[in-house]
Each structure stands twice: as structure tokens, then as C-alpha cells.
Design a protein around this motif. Structure first.
Motif, PDB file in Angstrom:
ATOM      1  N   ALA A   1       0.822  -1.213   0.000  1.00  0.00           N
ATOM      2  CA  ALA A   1       0.000   0.000   0.000  1.00  0.00           C
ATOM      3  C   ALA A   1       0.856   1.263   0.000  1.00  0.00           C
ATOM      4  CB  ALA A   1      -0.943  -0.015   1.204  1.00  0.00           C
ATOM      5  N   ALA A   2       1.922   1.277   0.803  1.00  0.00           N
ATOM      6  CA  ALA A   2       2.788   2.455   0.847  1.00  0.00           C
ATOM      7  C   ALA A   2       3.523   2.646  -0.474  1.00  0.00           C
ATOM      8  CB  ALA A   2       3.788   2.312   1.989  1.00  0.00           C
TER       9      ALA A   2
ATOM     10  N   ILE B   1      -1.175   4.846   1.095  1.00  0.00           N
ATOM     11  CA  ILE B   1      -1.047   5.220   2.497  1.00  0.00           C
ATOM     12  C   ILE B   1       0.369   5.764   2.693  1.00  0.00           C
ATOM     13  CG2 ILE B   1      -0.274   2.902   3.164  1.00  0.00           C
ATOM     14  CD1 ILE B   1      -1.702   3.248   5.814  1.00  0.00           C
ATOM     15  N   ARG B   2       0.517   6.757   3.563  1.00  0.00           N
ATOM     16  CA  ARG B   2       1.851   7.297   3.832  1.00  0.00           C
ATOM     17  C   ARG B   2       2.665   6.311   4.667  1.00  0.00           C
ATOM     18  NH1 ARG B   2       0.478  13.025   6.280  1.00  0.00           N
ATOM     19  NH2 ARG B   2      -1.215  11.756   7.133  1.00  0.00           N
ATOM     20  N   PRO B   3       3.955   6.210   4.418  1.00  0.00           N
ATOM     21  CA  PRO B   3       4.779   5.187   5.077  1.00  0.00           C
ATOM     22  C   PRO B   3       4.776   5.262   6.601  1.00  0.00           C
ATOM     23  CG  PRO B   3       5.937   6.105   3.189  1.00  0.00           C
ATOM     24  CD  PRO B   3       4.710   6.943   3.373  1.00  0.00           C
ATOM     25  N   VAL B   4       4.851   6.489   7.162  1.00  0.00           N
ATOM     26  CA  VAL B   4       4.943   6.597   8.624  1.00  0.00           C
ATOM     27  C   VAL B   4       3.669   6.103   9.310  1.00  0.00           C
ATOM     28  CG1 VAL B   4       5.196   8.181  10.569  1.00  0.00           C
ATOM     29  CG2 VAL B   4       6.674   8.427   8.551  1.00  0.00           C
ATOM     30  N   PRO B   5       2.470   6.575   8.914  1.00  0.00           N
ATOM     31  CA  PRO B   5       1.265   6.018   9.542  1.00  0.00           C
ATOM     32  C   PRO B   5       1.131   4.512   9.347  1.00  0.00           C
ATOM     33  CG  PRO B   5       0.742   8.034   8.362  1.00  0.00           C
ATOM     34  CD  PRO B   5       2.146   7.686   7.997  1.00  0.00           C
ATOM     35  N   ALA B   6       1.542   4.008   8.164  1.00  0.00           N
ATOM     36  CA  ALA B   6       1.480   2.564   7.916  1.00  0.00           C
ATOM     37  C   ALA B   6       2.384   1.814   8.893  1.00  0.00           C
ATOM     38  CB  ALA B   6       1.893   2.260   6.476  1.00  0.00           C
ATOM     39  N   ALA B   7       3.580   2.363   9.135  1.00  0.00           N
ATOM     40  CA  ALA B   7       4.517   1.718  10.054  1.00  0.00           C
ATOM     41  C   ALA B   7       3.995   1.739  11.485  1.00  0.00           C
ATOM     42  CB  ALA B   7       5.880   2.405   9.976  1.00  0.00           C
ATOM     43  N   VAL B   8       3.453   2.883  11.912  1.00  0.00           N
ATOM     44  CA  VAL B   8       2.934   3.001  13.278  1.00  0.00           C
ATOM     45  C   VAL B   8       1.769   2.036  13.492  1.00  0.00           C
ATOM     46  CG1 VAL B   8       1.760   4.529  14.910  1.00  0.00           C
ATOM     47  CG2 VAL B   8       3.697   5.379  13.560  1.00  0.00           C
ATOM     48  N   LEU B   9       0.839   2.008  12.532  1.00  0.00           N
ATOM     49  CA  LEU B   9      -0.316   1.108  12.642  1.00  0.00           C
ATOM     50  C   LEU B   9       0.140  -0.347  12.732  1.00  0.00           C
ATOM     51  CD1 LEU B   9      -3.416   0.684  12.532  1.00  0.00           C
ATOM     52  CD2 LEU B   9      -3.206   0.542  10.036  1.00  0.00           C
TER      53      LEU B   9
END
Length: 624
Positions: free
Chosen positions: A470-471, A476-484
Motif C-alpha cells: 500500500a505504501a 497510504i503514507r509510510p509513517v502512519p502505515a509503520a505506526v499502525l
């Protein structure tokens, strides 16, 4: 065609992915690959394993299991003839339901494909260890025969051997497998003929009768022992579709024939084994069906049955079984090592992994995918160093992906009606949902213990979709994807630790959560990630997540029904009967089938294929 930035698809790019593969395999090679994969370790160990759960009724487990797999294979016969692709089962879901469904199904199928060579290696070591107890390759733990450290080292060596055989090319695989398969056909037929010489028949009516362990267990045996596992080899025709000379004819035909032939063989083997069962020689009390997997016969069931008869001709023939204990599982492990590599290849084609997974060597073999297959496959020896323990996990993860066959037919017919279909499934409105229900019920019958491990592994892969796929496409932006993903993994780890249901011989562990708490926490964690992904994605990403809700609902809804209607273990007296549970599971299956059909859409990849087909037709018309 206008597509959102970040995921443009050039016409024909999906079609060109298989062009580096060599189309050298004919009908015999494809058919023998399927039969060779079906007749592997299952025929050597499955008769005892299924009898340990279902008693004499295990015969019906093989027959009904073969019929259910045939229903599933009929759906794939149309799809494979229409779109023959290497790694097909991992690629079809992305075409019909988009990337998120494609990832979840592809990840699940990957878990099963990558672990099959390991279980075949375990089968070889189990037979060797059972024949030569002084080798100390196996031992009994918690009532199940498992490999020792030396046995695991032996199995790793076999995995390397499978790898080397695959490196040298598809032609070598097809030609040599033909001779292996003739051996693997003749020997099981000869074995059940010789077992009938030693036939006593008392075990069919004494010691509890034909349904000695209860009628429900004939269904449970299909998913938790070697029954459905043995039939899973039918998919080889699908996996090697991109390397067939005439895939539109050969792939569907091979798929159907392989299931029909082996169903007859396996059913007769079970009849022969139960009829020749000698309880005293096995070292257990007469009628102790559940103790078979820890008995003296657990390592070498068919060989031991012939030896116990004490007839000279049978003693001589039994030595061929020892030879086959090395050949049949090794031949199947060889084939499935290639299958695992092609599954990695398919994930690379679909964009779920790096493009390096598609690289071929000089013989047309995706060699990087092959290396990944052997390394990760060896890891399965750590949590499950036993054929009897790993077989239910592989069966359930594989069958779970087979729901997409029947589901895909109406969607492909709706969005790609003009694609050529050499085999068109008759009465598809009946047989397509029937194939879906067959797969759903086989997952349901796998017992709560198996499903806890399957669900833990399947849902663990969810964050990888957000981080990588997705990133990468800008959904989806990479940082929110990583945090989630990190939050989910943290919660997932705590859930499995406190739950005490995963990777346990006896579940739950002492002091762990009860099932109700565990189920609520599991559902909350999965819904948290899926909903979070939907909220963080752009419009295109949300479309792909939305088309997957039916699958998430199917998994989460089946879990509590399975637990509270279980036919085996400590939960056999739960408030809902097994029959009612099966009826409820079938109802859930029908709801999710039609929900899944409605969720399918015209994906970019399917549009790419249709465009390529139209372009090819236009060129052909111009040439004429």
C-alpha cells in the motif's frame, strides 16, 4: 484508461510476467506432477493418522474428502484453462478482489506452500527412524512421534537436496517425475492388494464398531490428519500452468483426473490397513484408536502391518515400502519445493514482494524464489518437528485459499466474459458455491486447536501489506502505515502470550485467558488493523480494503462456532452439537459467498489481461 498516480499498469504487463518461463511440459508431465504430488507422504502415514481420529470410518473420510476436493477442483478447472499461470492460486484473488484480498490469500497460501517440503522431509526421516530405532531420529512427546535434533538435521539435508534438484530446470523435473510417478502409482496399488492378504476384518466391527470414535470424527479426520493434505497435490497442474505447452487443455484435464485416480487408491489403502491392523504388534490395547500416533507403528504403519502378518511374500514386499519411504516423500518434496518457489514468484508478479523473486536462471527457474523457499521452509522444523503435528496446519492454510476458486467463477464471467474457456463449468450457479462451501467446511472441521495456529499465522502478515504494497503505491503514507503495523504487532504478541492458545499441545495453557476473552481480543485486534488501514488509505486503497470485509467476517465468524461445537477433545460436550455447528458454518459460508461475489470488481490487472486478449485478437484478425 485513467488510474490513480502510483499504480499505472501498462497494457500487457501482467501478461508478460510469465514469458521468461519455458513451456516444455505436455499432458503426461502435468498429470504426473499432480499425481506425484498427491501420492507423497500421505499414503505412507495418512492411513494410520486418519484411523487414529475416525477409526474404521476413516474410509469414508478418504472418499468424501476426495469428492469435496473434486468440487473445489472443478471450479479451478475453468479458471486454470482460462488463465493458466504459474503460481495461479496466489494470483487469481488479486484479479477478482484487488490487492488486500490478494495479499491475505497469497500470504496464507505462501504459508502452506513453503512448509510442504518440510513435512515431506519429516516423513522420510520418520520412516527411517521407525525402521532403525537405534538411529535416534525420533521420539514420542505428548503422545505424538516427533523428530530429535539429529532427525531435524537429516531433514534439513533433504531440503537442500530438493533445492538442488529444482535448480536444474523444469524439463528435468517433468521427465524424472514421470518415472517416479509410475513407481508411486504401482506401489500403493500393490500394497493394498498385499494388505488384503493379511486382512482380518475384526477391527471394522469390534472395538466400538465402524464409527468407533463417533460419526463427527470422520469429518474432523479429513482436515486434521493426512486425508485432505494428501489430495492437495491436485494444484500442481495450476501452479505449473505457465510452463505447459497446451495449458488450456492439459491443466483442467490433469486437475480432474489426478483427484479421481488417487481417491480410489487412498480409499482401498485405508480398507486394507484397518483390515490388517494388529493391535498387539502395534503395542497398544485393542480399540485404542487415538493411541496409534504414539504406537510402535507410528513411524512405519504400512510396513509394520505387512510385517505383522508373518507371511513370507508380504515380508519380502514390505522392503519395497522402505525404499518408497525415501522416494515418494522425496519426490513430492522435490515437486513442492518448485511450487513454493513459484508461489514466491507469483507474489513478486503481483507486487507483494520484490521483483528479484521473478529472476530466472539459465534453465528458466525462478532461482531467488527457490532460495527463499528452502531457507524459510526449514524454519518450520522448529515449532512443528513432526509430520503428525504439521499436517493439520498445512491442510487448513491451503484449503482456506481454495474458497477463491468457486468465488472467482461468477466474477470472471461478469467482468471478463470473452476470455476463452476451454472448460466451462456446467451448472456453475450450483457447483461454484458448492466448491466454496466445501473449502469453508474443511476449514471449519479442522478443530479449534488448529485454527488458533492458522489464524495467528495468517493475521500476523497483515501489517506487511500496509508497509510494502500500500505504501509503495501511494495509497497510504509510510509513517502512519509503520505506526499502525507496529501497534498491531505489539498487541498481537501480547494477545498470543496471554491467550496461551498458540503453539500448545494442550490449549489453553494454565493461567491463560478463556476462549471468550481470547476470541474477543483477537477479533478486536484484526478489526482495529483493517479499519485503521481503511481510514489511513486514500480512495483507491479503501476500495481494495472494502472488497476484503467478507473474508475477514468469514474467519472471525467461524472461530467461535468451531470452538463451541467441537467434536474432539475437552470441548466435545459444548452446548451446541457438531451437526448444528456444521449447519451454522454452512450458513456463514453461503452469506460470505454471495457477499464475496458482490465485492468483486474490475481490477487493473484483470483489465490488463482483457486488453491483451483483445489486442491479440485484433492482430490475428489483421493477419487473416
Amino acid at each position: 484508461m485513467s488510474t490513480p498516480a502510483g499504480h499505472e499498469v501498462a497494457t500487457g504487463s501482467f501478461e508478460r510476467a510469465d514469458q521468461g518461463l519455458r513451456r516444455t511440459m505436455g499432458l503426461n508431465s502435468i498429470l504426473f506432477l499432480s499425481i506425484g504430488a498427491i501420492i507423497g507422504s500421505g499414503w505412507l502415514l495418512g492411513a494410520l493418522d486418519s484411523a487414529s481420529v475416525a477409526g474404521p470410518a476413516a474410509i469414508l473420510s478418504w472418499v468424501i474428502g476426495g469428492i469435496l476436493i473434486l468440487f473445489i477442483s472443478l471450479s479451478y478447472a475453468e479458471l486454470s484453462g482460462m488463465l493458466p499461470r504459474s503460481g495461479a492460486i496466489a494470483r487469481y484473488p488479486q484479479l477478482t478482489h484487488g490487492a488486500y484480498t490478494g495479499w491475505m490469500i497469497g500470504w496464507t497460501y505462501w504459508l502452506s506452500a513453503i512448509s510442504v517440503p518440510a513435512i515431506e522431509a519429516e516423513a522420510v526421516v520418520t520412516y527411517v527412524g521407525g525402521t532403525y530405532p537405534g538411529s535416534h531420529l525420533e521420539r514420542v512427546a505428548h503422545g505424538v512421534t516427533v523428530l530429535t535434533g539429529a532427525g531435524i538435521a537429516f531433514a534439513v539435508g533433504l531440503m537442500v537436496f530438493f533445492f538442488l534438484l529444482n535448480v536444474f530446470g523444469i524439463r528435468l523435473l517433468g521427465e524424472w517425475n514421470r518415472w517416479f510417478t509410475w513407481w508411486k502409482l504401482v506401489l500403493p496399488v500393490a500394497t493394498f492388494c498385499f494388505l488384503f492378504v493379511a486382512f482380518r476384518g475384526k477391527s471394522f466391527h469390534a472395538y466400538g464398531g465402524f464409527f468407533a470414535t463417533g460419526p463427527a470424527n470422520l469429518f474432523v479426520a479429513m482436515s486434521t490428519t493426512g486425508v485432505i493434505f494428501s489430495y492437495l497435490g491436485f494444484r500442481q497442474a495450476l501452479e505449473y500452468g505457465g510452463e505447459s505447452r497446451n495449458p488450456r487443455r492439459d491443466v483442467p484435464l490433469s486437475t480432474i483426473l489426478s483427484v479421481g485416480i488417487t481417491t480410489v487408491i487412498y480409499a482401498l489403502l485405508e480398507v486394507g490397513f484397518v483390515g490388517a491392523l494388529h493391535w498387539h504388534a502395534a503395542g497398544i490395547h485393542a480399540g485404542a484408536w487415538g493411541a496409534l500416533t504414539a504406537s510402535k507403528w507410528a513411524g512405519t504403519p504400512l510396513y509394520s502391518a505387512l510385517q505383522a502378518a508373518g507371511i513370507g511374500a508380504l515380508l519380502t514386499f514390505s522392503n519395497f515400502l522402505l525404499v518408497d519411504a525415501g522416494l515418494s516423500p522425496s519426490g513430492t518434496g522435490w515437486i513442492y519445493m518448485g511450487t513454493a518457489a513459484r508461489t514466491n514468484y507469483a507474489l513478486g508478479v503481483a507486487g507483494y514482494g520484490p521483483r528479484s523473486l521473478q529472476r530466472h536462471n539459465r534453465w528458466g527457474i525462478p532461482w531467488i524464489s527457490l532460495i527463499v523457499a528452502v531457507v524459510l521452509g526449514c524454519l518450520f522444523f522448529i515449532p512443528a518437528p513432526s509430520w503428525y503435528e504439521l499436517v493439520s496446519f498445512i491442510t487448513s492454510t491451503t484449503v482456506l485459499t481454495y474458497i477463491m476458486g468457486g468465488l472467482g467463477i461468477p466474477i470472471f464471467r461478469r467482468h471478463a466474459p470473452d476470455l476463452p474457456r476451454p472448460f466451462r463449468l456446467p451448472a456453475a450457479r450450483f457447483f461454484a458455491p458448492l466448491g466454496y462451501l466445501a473449502a469453508t467446511l474443511l476449514v471449519f472441521w479442522s478443530t479449534y486447536k488448529t485454527l488458533t495456529n492458522v489464524y495467528a499465522a495468517v493475521f500476523f502478515g497483515l501489517p506487511l501489506f500496509g508497509w510494502y504494497y500500500a505504501a509503495k503505491r501511494g495509497w497510504i503514507r509510510p509513517v502512519p502505515a509503520a505506526v499502525l503495523g507496529l501497534v498491531f504487532w505489539g498487541g498481537w504478541g501480547y494477545l498470543q502470550y496471554r491467550g496461551g492458545w498458540v503453539l500448545r499441545v494442550h490449549v489453553p495453557a494454565r493461567g491463560a485467558w478463556g476462549f471468550g476473552t481470547y476470541d474477543i481480543a483477537l477479533s478486536a485486534a484484526v478489526l482495529f488493523y483493517c479499519l485503521g488501514l481503511w481510514l489511513l488509505c486514500n480512495h483507491e486503497g479503501r476500495r481494495h480494503v472494502t472488497s476484503t470485509w467478507w473474508f475477514v467476517f468469514l474467519l472471525l465468524a467461524l472461530f467461535p462456532v468451531e470452538h463451541y461445537t467441537s467434536a474432539v477433545g475437552a470441548h466435545a460436550s459444548e452446548p451446541l452439537a457438531f451437526g448444528w455447528g456444521t449447519a451454522i458454518a454452512a450458513g456463514i459460508g453461503l452469506v460470505t459467498y454471495y457477499w464475496g461475489v458482490a465485492s468483486g470488481f474490475m481490477t487493473d490487472q484483470l483489465r490488463d489481461i482483457v486488453a491483451s486478449q483483445h489486442a491479440a485478437e485484433a492482430v490475428g484478425a489483421a493477419q487473416r
